[in-house]
Write a protein that holds these residues in place. Structure first.
Motif, PDB file in Angstrom:
ATOM      1  N   SER A  36       0.830  -1.206   0.000  1.00  0.00           N
ATOM      2  CA  SER A  36       0.000   0.000   0.000  1.00  0.00           C
ATOM      3  C   SER A  36       0.869   1.263   0.000  1.00  0.00           C
ATOM      4  CB  SER A  36      -0.926  -0.013   1.221  1.00  0.00           C
ATOM      5  OG  SER A  36      -1.705   1.168   1.268  1.00  0.00           O
ATOM      6  N   GLU A  37       1.967   1.237   0.761  1.00  0.00           N
ATOM      7  CA  GLU A  37       2.887   2.390   0.796  1.00  0.00           C
ATOM      8  C   GLU A  37       3.520   2.633  -0.567  1.00  0.00           C
ATOM      9  OE1 GLU A  37       5.569   1.230   3.826  1.00  0.00           O
ATOM     10  OE2 GLU A  37       4.262   1.835   5.495  1.00  0.00           O
ATOM     11  N   ARG A  38       3.880   1.560  -1.252  1.00  0.00           N
ATOM     12  CA  ARG A  38       4.486   1.703  -2.587  1.00  0.00           C
ATOM     13  C   ARG A  38       3.453   2.253  -3.582  1.00  0.00           C
ATOM     14  NH1 ARG A  38       7.784   1.274   0.121  1.00  0.00           N
ATOM     15  NH2 ARG A  38       7.945   3.410  -0.646  1.00  0.00           N
ATOM     16  N   ARG A  39       2.192   1.813  -3.399  1.00  0.00           N
ATOM     17  CA  ARG A  39       1.138   2.288  -4.288  1.00  0.00           C
ATOM     18  C   ARG A  39       0.865   3.775  -4.051  1.00  0.00           C
ATOM     19  NH1 ARG A  39      -2.167  -1.573  -3.352  1.00  0.00           N
ATOM     20  NH2 ARG A  39      -1.650  -2.861  -5.172  1.00  0.00           N
ATOM     21  N   GLU A  40       0.846   4.182  -2.779  1.00  0.00           N
ATOM     22  CA  GLU A  40       0.625   5.597  -2.442  1.00  0.00           C
ATOM     23  C   GLU A  40       1.780   6.470  -2.922  1.00  0.00           C
ATOM     24  OE1 GLU A  40      -0.002   5.717   1.734  1.00  0.00           O
ATOM     25  OE2 GLU A  40      -1.913   4.623   1.660  1.00  0.00           O
ATOM     26  N   ALA A  41       2.990   5.921  -2.925  1.00  0.00           N
ATOM     27  CA  ALA A  41       4.166   6.658  -3.408  1.00  0.00           C
ATOM     28  C   ALA A  41       4.232   6.671  -4.933  1.00  0.00           C
ATOM     29  CB  ALA A  41       5.436   6.033  -2.842  1.00  0.00           C
ATOM     30  N   LYS A  42       3.258   5.975  -5.575  1.00  0.00           N
ATOM     31  CA  LYS A  42       3.184   5.878  -7.034  1.00  0.00           C
ATOM     32  C   LYS A  42       4.438   5.245  -7.646  1.00  0.00           C
ATOM     33  CE  LYS A  42      -0.141   9.635  -7.462  1.00  0.00           C
ATOM     34  NZ  LYS A  42      -0.523  10.891  -8.113  1.00  0.00           N
ATOM     35  N   ASP A  43       4.991   4.281  -6.905  1.00  0.00           N
ATOM     36  CA  ASP A  43       6.125   3.523  -7.443  1.00  0.00           C
ATOM     37  C   ASP A  43       5.617   2.511  -8.462  1.00  0.00           C
ATOM     38  OD1 ASP A  43       8.209   4.693  -5.964  1.00  0.00           O
ATOM     39  OD2 ASP A  43       7.729   3.446  -4.213  1.00  0.00           O
ATOM     40  N   LEU A  44       6.378   2.306  -9.496  1.00  0.00           N
ATOM     41  CA  LEU A  44       6.025   1.315 -10.510  1.00  0.00           C
ATOM     42  C   LEU A  44       6.443  -0.077 -10.049  1.00  0.00           C
ATOM     43  CD1 LEU A  44       4.795   1.109 -13.368  1.00  0.00           C
ATOM     44  CD2 LEU A  44       7.127   1.240 -14.262  1.00  0.00           C
ATOM     45  N   ARG A  45       7.686  -0.166  -9.609  1.00  0.00           N
ATOM     46  CA  ARG A  45       8.233  -1.439  -9.137  1.00  0.00           C
ATOM     47  C   ARG A  45       7.912  -1.632  -7.656  1.00  0.00           C
ATOM     48  NH1 ARG A  45      10.240  -4.849 -13.224  1.00  0.00           N
ATOM     49  NH2 ARG A  45      11.230  -3.585 -14.844  1.00  0.00           N
ATOM     50  N   LEU A  46       7.724  -2.887  -7.253  1.00  0.00           N
ATOM     51  CA  LEU A  46       7.451  -3.193  -5.853  1.00  0.00           C
ATOM     52  C   LEU A  46       8.687  -2.928  -4.998  1.00  0.00           C
ATOM     53  CD1 LEU A  46       5.360  -4.324  -3.869  1.00  0.00           C
ATOM     54  CD2 LEU A  46       6.233  -6.616  -4.367  1.00  0.00           C
ATOM     55  N   PHE A  47       9.869  -3.133  -5.595  1.00  0.00           N
ATOM     56  CA  PHE A  47      11.122  -2.871  -4.884  1.00  0.00           C
ATOM     57  C   PHE A  47      11.925  -1.853  -5.692  1.00  0.00           C
ATOM     58  CE2 PHE A  47       9.976  -7.382  -4.034  1.00  0.00           C
ATOM     59  CZ  PHE A  47       9.609  -7.222  -2.698  1.00  0.00           C
ATOM     60  N   PRO A  48      11.562  -0.575  -5.595  1.00  0.00           N
ATOM     61  CA  PRO A  48      12.147   0.463  -6.446  1.00  0.00           C
ATOM     62  C   PRO A  48      13.636   0.703  -6.213  1.00  0.00           C
ATOM     63  CG  PRO A  48      10.794   1.449  -4.718  1.00  0.00           C
ATOM     64  CD  PRO A  48      10.551  -0.024  -4.661  1.00  0.00           C
ATOM     65  N   GLY A  49      14.169   0.268  -5.087  1.00  0.00           N
ATOM     66  CA  GLY A  49      15.591   0.492  -4.817  1.00  0.00           C
ATOM     67  C   GLY A  49      16.510  -0.437  -5.573  1.00  0.00           C
ATOM     68  N   LEU A  50      15.952  -1.447  -6.241  1.00  0.00           N
ATOM     69  CA  LEU A  50      16.782  -2.419  -6.956  1.00  0.00           C
ATOM     70  C   LEU A  50      17.139  -1.933  -8.351  1.00  0.00           C
ATOM     71  CD1 LEU A  50      15.278  -5.922  -6.120  1.00  0.00           C
ATOM     72  CD2 LEU A  50      17.543  -5.062  -5.535  1.00  0.00           C
ATOM     73  N   LYS A  51      18.397  -2.101  -8.720  1.00  0.00           N
ATOM     74  CA  LYS A  51      18.861  -1.800 -10.063  1.00  0.00           C
ATOM     75  C   LYS A  51      19.434  -3.075 -10.677  1.00  0.00           C
ATOM     76  CE  LYS A  51      17.877   2.528  -9.478  1.00  0.00           C
ATOM     77  NZ  LYS A  51      16.681   3.091 -10.136  1.00  0.00           N
ATOM     78  N   PRO A  52      19.252  -3.273 -11.983  1.00  0.00           N
ATOM     79  CA  PRO A  52      19.767  -4.492 -12.609  1.00  0.00           C
ATOM     80  C   PRO A  52      21.286  -4.538 -12.628  1.00  0.00           C
ATOM     81  CG  PRO A  52      18.896  -2.984 -14.266  1.00  0.00           C
ATOM     82  CD  PRO A  52      18.543  -2.403 -12.936  1.00  0.00           C
ATOM     83  N   VAL A  53      21.837  -5.728 -12.476  1.00  0.00           N
ATOM     84  CA  VAL A  53      23.269  -5.972 -12.608  1.00  0.00           C
ATOM     85  C   VAL A  53      23.455  -6.834 -13.846  1.00  0.00           C
ATOM     86  CG1 VAL A  53      25.329  -7.000 -11.571  1.00  0.00           C
ATOM     87  CG2 VAL A  53      23.628  -5.858 -10.122  1.00  0.00           C
ATOM     88  N   LYS A  54      24.108  -6.284 -14.866  1.00  0.00           N
ATOM     89  CA  LYS A  54      24.263  -6.956 -16.165  1.00  0.00           C
ATOM     90  C   LYS A  54      22.900  -7.373 -16.716  1.00  0.00           C
ATOM     91  CE  LYS A  54      28.940  -8.632 -15.250  1.00  0.00           C
ATOM     92  NZ  LYS A  54      29.840  -9.801 -15.175  1.00  0.00           N
ATOM     93  N   GLY A  55      21.909  -6.510 -16.514  1.00  0.00           N
ATOM     94  CA  GLY A  55      20.585  -6.749 -17.067  1.00  0.00           C
ATOM     95  C   GLY A  55      19.698  -7.645 -16.222  1.00  0.00           C
ATOM     96  N   ILE A  56      20.171  -8.089 -15.056  1.00  0.00           N
ATOM     97  CA  ILE A  56      19.410  -9.024 -14.223  1.00  0.00           C
ATOM     98  C   ILE A  56      19.025  -8.335 -12.921  1.00  0.00           C
ATOM     99  CG2 ILE A  56      19.378 -11.310 -13.181  1.00  0.00           C
ATOM    100  CD1 ILE A  56      21.747 -12.039 -14.975  1.00  0.00           C
ATOM    101  N   LEU A  57      17.721  -8.180 -12.674  1.00  0.00           N
ATOM    102  CA  LEU A  57      17.261  -7.529 -11.441  1.00  0.00           C
ATOM    103  C   LEU A  57      17.489  -8.405 -10.211  1.00  0.00           C
ATOM    104  CD1 LEU A  57      13.946  -5.682 -12.389  1.00  0.00           C
ATOM    105  CD2 LEU A  57      15.889  -4.708 -11.154  1.00  0.00           C
ATOM    106  N   GLY A  58      17.491  -9.716 -10.388  1.00  0.00           N
ATOM    107  CA  GLY A  58      17.645 -10.617  -9.245  1.00  0.00           C
ATOM    108  C   GLY A  58      19.083 -10.832  -8.806  1.00  0.00           C
ATOM    109  N   ALA A  59      20.048 -10.291  -9.557  1.00  0.00           N
ATOM    110  CA  ALA A  59      21.455 -10.536  -9.230  1.00  0.00           C
ATOM    111  C   ALA A  59      21.867  -9.888  -7.913  1.00  0.00           C
ATOM    112  CB  ALA A  59      22.346 -10.034 -10.367  1.00  0.00           C
ATOM    113  N   LYS A  60      21.444  -8.636  -7.698  1.00  0.00           N
ATOM    114  CA  LYS A  60      21.857  -7.911  -6.483  1.00  0.00           C
ATOM    115  C   LYS A  60      21.292  -8.550  -5.211  1.00  0.00           C
ATOM    116  CE  LYS A  60      22.188  -3.271  -4.501  1.00  0.00           C
ATOM    117  NZ  LYS A  60      21.916  -1.828  -4.707  1.00  0.00           N
ATOM    118  N   PRO A  61      19.976  -8.839  -5.134  1.00  0.00           N
ATOM    119  CA  PRO A  61      19.476  -9.488  -3.905  1.00  0.00           C
ATOM    120  C   PRO A  61      20.090 -10.861  -3.668  1.00  0.00           C
ATOM    121  CG  PRO A  61      17.735  -9.324  -5.565  1.00  0.00           C
ATOM    122  CD  PRO A  61      18.860  -8.478  -6.041  1.00  0.00           C
ATOM    123  N   SER A  62      20.358 -11.621  -4.737  1.00  0.00           N
ATOM    124  CA  SER A  62      20.978 -12.945  -4.565  1.00  0.00           C
ATOM    125  C   SER A  62      22.358 -12.814  -3.947  1.00  0.00           C
ATOM    126  CB  SER A  62      21.081 -13.655  -5.920  1.00  0.00           C
ATOM    127  OG  SER A  62      19.801 -13.970  -6.420  1.00  0.00           O
TER     128      SER A  62
END
Length: 596
Positions: free
Chosen positions: A479-505
């Motif tokens: 709900s907070e992300r929706r109120e902030a009008k964020d597109l992504r659920l986890f807006p702080g993530l940036k892709p590493v070599k085109g892969i969004l899941g690389a950084k959290p892994s």
């Protein structure tokens, strides 16, 4: 029809966006292209013809007819070229071409002897083979210096002259050999000696030895530079292959990136200017050996920049650095193998040189183990879930509650079994209600700003939000992300070599190490939650085909190819997810305290 023939049929039958019908597409052979260009024509690289039908079976019947007709047309071009050569005095280019063909035959013969000795593990035979080749080369040189022609070479020359239809007189009236015949003989001797020289240099460890004789060097000149033909250097075709792969819809971007990186290593090893048809099995085997001896993460080491792979190997040996795993090398050879399959299909080369050279790997190693209840309790009692010193030091205890992707992605993985990339690329709009229950909607999307990919068709699924995840405040976070009008659920993530899941892994593996749950390369990571929830569901009495529905595992069943509806009802999925109890695990650190 064999499986190979079916695959070739599928290769030649393609769809185009501008027509519902199948099209027959076939690459024009390189020798036909060369003949047409020599006559001032500008041939296309591929033939396109409509089959006139959208039915695959009918298209295959038409394809067979078109295939026969096309083969007849190309053979007519070749026949016409042979007829033009009848009675022709061979030019220097003709002589070079014939010698190059003989050179290739001799190198293959030498290599076959070495391969036979290696397969038989007769290491003592290798020095003897080298000595034999060297002796034969010196014998040829000595005979030519004395003006003596050896009969085996002359017999080969006579067959070539007859097959090519050349006019090349052999003897003068006084019984002496003609100057033209002598020139051809000397060129053949140079070709044989060059083949022997290259084989000996290759056997002694030289990565991509270049020919030294003028006759063979001339044949190695890139066709595009010599006569306006197609550039068949390794670097040029590697680039062409990568461009074709990126236009394809069948491979993900990060897969192509890994594949391209492996091919770039091969280009670096062999030299960008080498012609693909001149690369040998021995050179490919040497490349595999080099990959196995390279130090771990050599490409990111400052002392391994802008140097050859052999030099990087030497640095690793001198500094006693650990070598890369066979699994890494296996993946890289798979990338090079895809490149050579493409070369074979388009008739640039005859064989896939990677065949039989893949390193042996233990496929049982490296699997992700599930978390035990004890490990889950350590994780949930650690600073990231209980309170950290600061946002920059989530592994050290304190009073700061971190509630970004570092907190939520592990918990979401724990209660859904979703892959890291599936969670990292979620949009806020992917979490919505189905009746009175919230759910994750794992879907693909190719919009420019919201690109999402899935591993396979079965990965497209709906997974209910677990009650414990709701109690931890996940829906409040959404709900907070929706109120902030964020597109992504986890807006702080940036892709590493085109892969969004690389950084959290990577971040999660590092965190587990810091809290003493992960030790070295034990396989523990985000993917371990996927194994953990599988065991939980098995304990709850569900079968693997039921578990696959919520985990997004593909099932090799004919039924899964039919229909459009997702397997199982949403209510059934709720029952599966709600059965995950994690008995023996304390969730109090992530649940709201009384009065809060």
């Amino acid at each position: 029809m064999s499986r190979y023939e079916v695959l070739m049929t599928d290769l030649w039958l393609v769809k185009r966006k501008d027509s519902p019908n199948f099209f027959y597409r076939r690459t024009v052979p390189s020798d036909v292209i060369a003949i047409l260009r020599s006559h001032g024509q500008k041939p296309k690289e591929a033939v396109w013809k409509s089959t006139g039908t959208s039915d695959r079976k009918q298209a295959r019947l038409v394809m067979h007819r078109l295939n026969l007709e096309q083969d007849d047309q190309w053979e007519a071009v070749r026949r016409s070229a042979r007829e033009e050569l009848q009675g022709k005095t061979p030019t220097k280019t003709d002589i070079n071409r014939a010698c190059r063909k003989f050179f290739d035959e001799r190198r293959m013969a030498y290599e076959a002897k070495f391969t036979e000795a290696v397969v038989a593990e007769d290491r003592d035979a290798l020095p003897l083979q080298l000595t034999s080749i060297q002796y034969g080369s010196l014998k040829l040189k000595d005979a030519a210096t004395k003006g003596i022609m050896l009969e085996p070479i002359m017999n080969k020359m006579d067959r070539i002259i007859e097959d090519e239809g050349w006019t090349l007189p052999k003897l003068l009236a006084n019984g002496q050999y003609t100057e033209g015949y002598w020139a051809f003989y000397r060129a053949m001797v140079d070709a044989i000696r060059d083949a022997a020289d290259l084989e000996m240099r290759s056997a002694r460890g030289e990565a991509a030895p270049a020919p030294t004789s003028e006759v063979i060097r001339a044949s190695f000149v890139t066709p595009s530079k010599a006569m306006g033909g197609e550039d068949t250097t390794l670097a040029a075709l590697a680039q062409k292959f990568e461009e074709a792969e990126r236009r394809s819809a069948f491979k993900k971007g990060y897969t192509i990136d890994q594949q391209s990186q492996a091919i770039r290593l091969f280009v670096q090893h062999c030299s960008p200017d080498v012609l693909v048809e001149s690369i040998t099995k021995r050179q490919m085997a040497a490349f595999v050996e080099v990959l196995l001896q390279l130090p771990v993460k050599f490409s990111s080491r400052s002392d391994c920049q802008d140097i050859s792979l052999a030099a990087a190997v030497a640095i690793g040996i001198n500094r006693k650095l650990p070598n890369r795993s066979p699994k890494t090398v296996y993946r890289e050879i798979s990338g090079v193998s895809s490149f050579f399959k493409w070369l074979v299909q388009r008739q640039y080369v005859e064989h896939n040189l990677t065949s039989g050279l893949f390193p042996r790997i233990d496929k049982g190693r490296g699997q992700r183990p599930p978390f035990s209840d004890e490990q889950l309790n350590i994780i949930l009692a650690s600073p990231l879930f209980k309170g950290s010193e600061s946002v920059l030091k989530p592994h050290q205890a304190g009073d700061v509650l971190i509630r970004d992707w570092r907190f939520w992605i592990p918990l979401c993985s724990m209660f859904t079994g979703a892959r890291a990339t599936e969670l990292a690329q979620l949009l806020v709009s992917d979490i919505h209600q189905n009746g009175d229950r919230w759910a994750f909607h794992m879907e693909e999307c190719d919009d420019e700003d919201t690109t999402k990919t899935l591993k396979n068709t079965a990965s497209r699924r709906v997974v209910p939000v677990h009650k414990t995840l709701e109690a931890a405040g996940f829906l409040k976070y959404v709900s907070e992300r929706r109120e902030a009008k964020d597109l992504r659920l986890f807006p702080g993530l940036k892709p590493v070599k085109g892969i969004l899941g690389a950084k959290p892994s990577r971040a999660w593996r590092d965190y587990l190490t810091r809290i003493d749950v992960k030790h070295g390369a034990d396989g523990m990571g985000l993917h371990s939650f996927r194994h953990t929830i599988t065991d939980q569901l098995r304990l709850a009495g569900f079968y693997d085909d039921q578990i696959a529905v919520v985990l997004g595992h593909s099932k090799d069943l004919m039924t899964t190819r039919y229909g459009k509806m997702a397997e199982g009802t949403f209510q059934q999925r709720c029952e599966i997810i709600d059965s995950v109890a994690f008995t023996g695990v304390d969730f109090s650190t992530i649940l709201p305290r009384a009065g809060h």
